[in-house]
Design a protein around this motif. Structure first.
Motif, PDB file in Angstrom:
ATOM      1  N   LEU A  60       0.948  -1.202  -0.101  1.00  0.00           N
ATOM      2  CA  LEU A  60      -0.210  -0.055   0.013  1.00  0.00           C
ATOM      3  C   LEU A  60       1.173   1.333   0.079  1.00  0.00           C
ATOM      4  N   ILE A  61       1.848   1.339   0.718  1.00  0.00           N
ATOM      5  CA  ILE A  61       2.656   2.824   1.360  1.00  0.00           C
ATOM      6  C   ILE A  61       3.434   2.476  -0.422  1.00  0.00           C
ATOM      7  N   TRP A  62       3.895   1.725  -0.820  1.00  0.00           N
ATOM      8  CA  TRP A  62       5.336   1.500  -1.774  1.00  0.00           C
ATOM      9  C   TRP A  62       4.706   1.804  -2.944  1.00  0.00           C
ATOM     10  N   ARG A  63       3.698   1.507  -3.493  1.00  0.00           N
ATOM     11  CA  ARG A  63       2.866   1.956  -4.553  1.00  0.00           C
ATOM     12  C   ARG A  63       2.586   3.128  -4.822  1.00  0.00           C
ATOM     13  N   GLY A  64       1.692   3.497  -3.252  1.00  0.00           N
ATOM     14  CA  GLY A  64       1.717   4.900  -3.537  1.00  0.00           C
ATOM     15  C   GLY A  64       2.668   6.028  -3.881  1.00  0.00           C
ATOM     16  N   ILE A  65       3.526   6.052  -3.593  1.00  0.00           N
ATOM     17  CA  ILE A  65       4.838   6.434  -3.632  1.00  0.00           C
ATOM     18  C   ILE A  65       5.641   6.463  -3.963  1.00  0.00           C
TER      19      ILE A  65
END
Length: 77
Positions: A60-65
């Motif tokens: 979730l976090i790294w796909r967004g960033i």
């Protein structure tokens, strides 16, 4: 938490070209999300394995960033 935030900010700044201030703001958001998710999991969300929980949150976090700009004009330097 400060050490984690600083390490994450280093990576964000390097990968995006964002100024240190912007990278730190994003890093504290990442750190906070991870901390809250860990607290939730520890308080009873354990029907999901620890490995799966980590994988979900990291995704979730790294796909967004990953979609943040890399150009200097967009980085807020």
């Amino acid at each position: 938490a400060r050490t984690c935030m600083s390490a994450i900010a280093d990576l964000i700044s390097t990968d995006t070209g964002f100024s240190r201030e912007r990278a730190e703001l994003l890093a504290i958001g990442v750190t906070g999300a991870a901390e809250l998710a860990a607290r939730y999991w520890l308080a009873g969300g354990r029907s999901i394995s620890k490995d799966d929980a980590v994988e979900l949150l990291v995704g979730l976090i790294w796909r967004g960033i990953a979609h943040f700009p890399m150009s200097e004009a967009q980085s807020g330097r």
